[in-house]
Design a protein around this motif. Structure first.
Motif, PDB file in Angstrom:
ATOM      1  N   MET A 100     -69.424 -46.533 -48.772  1.00 23.93           N
ATOM      2  CA  MET A 100     -69.546 -47.667 -47.850  1.00 23.93           C
ATOM      3  C   MET A 100     -68.309 -48.560 -47.920  1.00 23.93           C
ATOM      4  N   GLY A 101     -67.600 -48.522 -49.056  1.00 26.30           N
ATOM      5  CA  GLY A 101     -66.367 -49.295 -49.188  1.00 26.30           C
ATOM      6  C   GLY A 101     -65.315 -48.942 -48.152  1.00 26.30           C
ATOM      7  N   ARG A 102     -65.427 -47.781 -47.514  1.00 25.29           N
ATOM      8  CA  ARG A 102     -64.439 -47.384 -46.506  1.00 25.29           C
ATOM      9  C   ARG A 102     -64.617 -48.156 -45.207  1.00 25.29           C
ATOM     10  N   SER A 103     -65.732 -48.849 -45.080  1.00 23.25           N
ATOM     11  CA  SER A 103     -66.070 -49.517 -43.817  1.00 23.25           C
ATOM     12  C   SER A 103     -64.929 -50.280 -43.137  1.00 23.25           C
ATOM     13  N   PRO A 104     -64.165 -51.146 -43.856  1.00 23.44           N
ATOM     14  CA  PRO A 104     -63.113 -51.878 -43.129  1.00 23.44           C
ATOM     15  C   PRO A 104     -61.958 -51.002 -42.662  1.00 23.44           C
ATOM     16  N   LEU A 106     -62.421 -47.954 -41.272  1.00 24.21           N
ATOM     17  CA  LEU A 106     -62.880 -47.019 -40.243  1.00 24.21           C
ATOM     18  C   LEU A 106     -63.233 -47.781 -38.973  1.00 24.21           C
TER      19      LEU A 106
ATOM     20  N   TRP B 215     -73.577 -44.641 -38.916  1.00 17.58           N
ATOM     21  CA  TRP B 215     -73.207 -44.770 -40.326  1.00 17.58           C
ATOM     22  C   TRP B 215     -73.219 -46.237 -40.760  1.00 17.58           C
ATOM     23  N   ARG B 216     -72.881 -47.130 -39.827  1.00 20.26           N
ATOM     24  CA  ARG B 216     -72.821 -48.559 -40.170  1.00 20.26           C
ATOM     25  C   ARG B 216     -74.203 -49.148 -40.456  1.00 20.26           C
ATOM     26  N   ASN B 218     -76.267 -47.901 -42.491  1.00 18.04           N
ATOM     27  CA  ASN B 218     -76.338 -47.853 -43.959  1.00 18.04           C
ATOM     28  C   ASN B 218     -75.895 -49.178 -44.558  1.00 18.04           C
ATOM     29  N   ILE B 219     -74.755 -49.653 -44.058  1.00 16.78           N
ATOM     30  CA  ILE B 219     -74.157 -50.851 -44.639  1.00 16.78           C
ATOM     31  C   ILE B 219     -75.000 -52.076 -44.314  1.00 16.78           C
ATOM     32  N   LEU B 230     -68.095 -56.236 -46.529  1.00 18.65           N
ATOM     33  CA  LEU B 230     -67.493 -54.928 -46.274  1.00 18.65           C
ATOM     34  C   LEU B 230     -66.807 -54.874 -44.909  1.00 18.65           C
ATOM     35  N   GLY B 231     -66.618 -56.034 -44.308  1.00 22.07           N
ATOM     36  CA  GLY B 231     -65.811 -56.089 -43.096  1.00 22.07           C
ATOM     37  C   GLY B 231     -66.582 -55.885 -41.809  1.00 22.07           C
ATOM     38  N   ILE B 232     -67.905 -56.066 -41.859  1.00 21.32           N
ATOM     39  CA  ILE B 232     -68.703 -55.855 -40.650  1.00 21.32           C
ATOM     40  C   ILE B 232     -68.927 -57.176 -39.922  1.00 21.32           C
TER      41      ILE B 232
END
Lengths: 256, 334
Positions: A100-104, A106, B215-216, B218-219, B230-232
């Motif tokens: 999930m750390g890859r989020s920023p 992608l 996939w987002r 999940n976050i 996490l940048g969302i």
């Protein structure tokens, strides 16, 4: 590369300030440890630095870029945040959490690629928890969960780590292992800001220390200069003696 | 010892194959039974058959089977997405009041003696109105957390339920009341080629939208502060998910009426097969949801000489199954 916090103030209700008049800066590879009693505003300050709460006044900047001008995605490439005591509803595997750390990095429509999973797995290996990769995050110990979250934050590849009480809920051995890990990460060039309840941990890290009490920094400087018997008495209200064991400093509460 | 683990891709392919088989069988079964090879020939080999057979296949059964698959997939996918969004495995596609809103829209149109098309359009519009109201209500509060959204959904849902009751109270007990009650119990009996032509693209847009951002989820399910760290951008992602779920469920409900339990149990079956990762869970839920509702609709139209309302069957099958899930508790959540 620099984090600058200038004259920040925060209040939940606009009446009582959680903290005010706080200024400091953190350089590349520096460990900045915020020490203070319960309710002193440490965690709130950390959340404000990651813009999870909005400051009432003052300014936070990463490399001169103002925090409020950054998108969440931008900010997440600068700062990785380790929350306190995290629980998850769904039993995601440790590898799924780490990636999930890859989020920023992608786009909104993307899912992590093989490369992203490899990076997450490399971090699990570095932290010594690759054997947990397929275990559900909900069914591992508190210490293991903390490491899984660290793996997630490292997979984010930020330049600053904001760690909210990374050693709480860990057993004695894991606390020291976590501190050693923090030191290793700082030697790799990561800047780390952490909050803690334990003055000994600041000694162990030999970091810059800010003593926080009732929403203000009482003293900022080297651990050796700041963590004194007088200061500890002031913020915790107990008598403490600082002793040397094999040239390491330790704090011992004493009766008086 | 290495345990044999079924890979996600294998499971998904198996499910798609099963869905295809049940699709052919479903077109074949009915009051005028056809053989599966006649159906296969007509659908894929363009074998010309008697006009009565091709009429049954293309104008009666095919639209209905496709509608059942789309409705099942829409409810399952939106249920799974909402469970992640609200960090709660017990919410369903109807959490934000889409079913009560659509129910009111349908009842209102039935009372005003509207045609089927008007009933469907009215149900669709009021389904959207109800969710928009829930969403707007939750955004009044600073912070707008998932919890305020759930609460707003409950409030708006109850409001529209009361309006549905009011419509039933003033309805003519011999004509419009039974029509309203029957609509609320859910059925695909009024589906035509045109219904599918209009509703299918809309449902697919919603499903594809969720598929794209899956996939987002999940976050999001890790927590709000965690997702932001996490940048969302929460407001944008939540708006996308709610919008996609809403157009999918509102268009599903407007052609099928209220079909309960699908959006709640199918995601759980999905988790038992491929785990909680939304990257895998969304495609698997879509296929299982489609499979499930087609089978249920086959039972609804062929078990007795009349039509059994879908909502009754999904609840009769869904509730014991959910009890079984709780008892087995293989999908461990806390």
């Amino acid at each position: 590369m620099l984090l600058q916090v200038e004259e920040v103030k925060f209040s939940y209700d606009g009446k009582k300030n959680v903290f005010e008049n706080i200024s400091f800066s953190v350089k590349e590879g520096e460990i900045f440890c915020i020490l203070g009693p319960n309710g002193s505003g440490k965690s709130t300050l950390l959340k404000c630095i990651d813009n999870l709460l909005s400051l009432n006044s003052g300014r936070v900047s990463f490399d001169g870029k103002d925090l409020v001008s950054m998108s969440r995605k931008d900010l997440a490439t600068y700062a990785g945040f380790l929350p306190q005591l995290h629980v998850s509803t769904f039993p995601f595997s440790v590898a799924e959490v780490a990636v999930m750390g890859r989020s920023p990095h992608l786009s909104l429509a993307a899912s992590p690629s093989v490369k992203d999973y490899a990076l997450a797995e490399a971090n699990l290996r570095m932290l010594g928890i690759e054997h947990l990769a397929d275990k559900p995050y909900t069914n591992i110990s508190g210490g293991e969960r903390q490491l899984a979250l660290i793996a997630m934050v490292l997979t984010q590849q930020p330049r600053f780590l904001l760690l909210d009480e990374p050693t709480s809920h860990l057993d004695f051995g894991n606390q020291i292992r976590m501190l050693n890990l923090i030191r290793t990460l700082s030697q790799k060039g990561l800047s780390i800001i952490l909050t803690t309840h334990f003055p000994d941990h600041a000694f162990h890290l030999s970091s810059t220390v800010a003593m926080m009490n009732e929403g203000a920094f009482m003293a900022v400087g080297n651990a050796d200069d700041i963590i004194t018997e007088k200061n500890l008495k002031k913020i915790y209200g107990i008598n403490v003696q600082i002793a040397y064991v094999n040239s390491s400093k330790v704090c011992v509460p004493v009766k008086k | 010892m290495r345990r044999f683990v079924l890979t996600y891709k294998f499971i998904l392919l198996m499910l798609i194959f099963l869905l295809f088989v049940v699709f052919l069988v479903s077109v074949a079964v009915g009051r005028y039974p056809l053989s599966v090879d006649v159906v296969f020939g007509a659908l894929f080999l363009h074998n010309s058959s008697e006009s009565v057979v091709s009429n049954i296949i293309f104008n009666i059964r095919l639209p209905r089977v496709i509608a059942a698959m789309l409705v099942g997939a829409a409810l399952a996918v939106s249920g799974a997405a909402f469970q992640g969004l609200f960090k709660n495995p017990l919410v369903s596609s109807y959490q934000l009041g889409v079913s009560s809103g659509a129910g009111f829209g349908a009842a209102l149109a039935i009372l005003s003696a509207g045609s089927t098309v008007i009933v469907q359009s009215s149900a669709f519009i009021f389904g959207i109105v109800a969710v928009s109201a829930s969403f707007a209500m939750s955004r009044i509060y600073k912070g707008s957390s998932a919890l305020t959204l759930v609460l707003s959904g409950i409030i708006i849902g109850s409001f529209f339920s009361a309006l549905v009751s009011l419509m039933q109270y003033i309805a003519d007990p011999r004509e419009t009341l039974p029509a309203i009650v029957f609509w609320l119990m859910g059925s695909l009996s009024s589906v035509t080629v045109d219904t599918v032509r209009v509703a299918a693209p809309v449902i697919l847009i919603g499903i594809v939208g969720i598929f794209v951002v899956r996939w987002r989820i999940n976050i999001l399910a890790m927590g709000e502060d965690e997702a932001r760290a996490l940048g969302i951008d929460l407001r944008i992602l939540v708006a996308i998910i709610v919008a996609c779920c809403t157009i999918a469920t509102a268009s599903a409900v407007c052609i099928s009426g209220i079909v309960g339990w699908v959006g709640l149990i199918i995601p759980h079956i999905g988790r038992m097969l491929v785990g909680p990762d939304y990257k895998k869970l969304i495609p698997v839920s879509a296929v299982i949801g489609a499979f499930y509702l087609v089978v249920i609709d086959d039972i609804a139209r062929s078990l007795t000489s009349g039509e059994i309302p879908l909502g009754i069957l999904t609840a009769l099958v869904g509730t014991p199954f959910f009890g079984y899930l709780l008892w087995k508790a293989k999908t461990s959540w806390s």
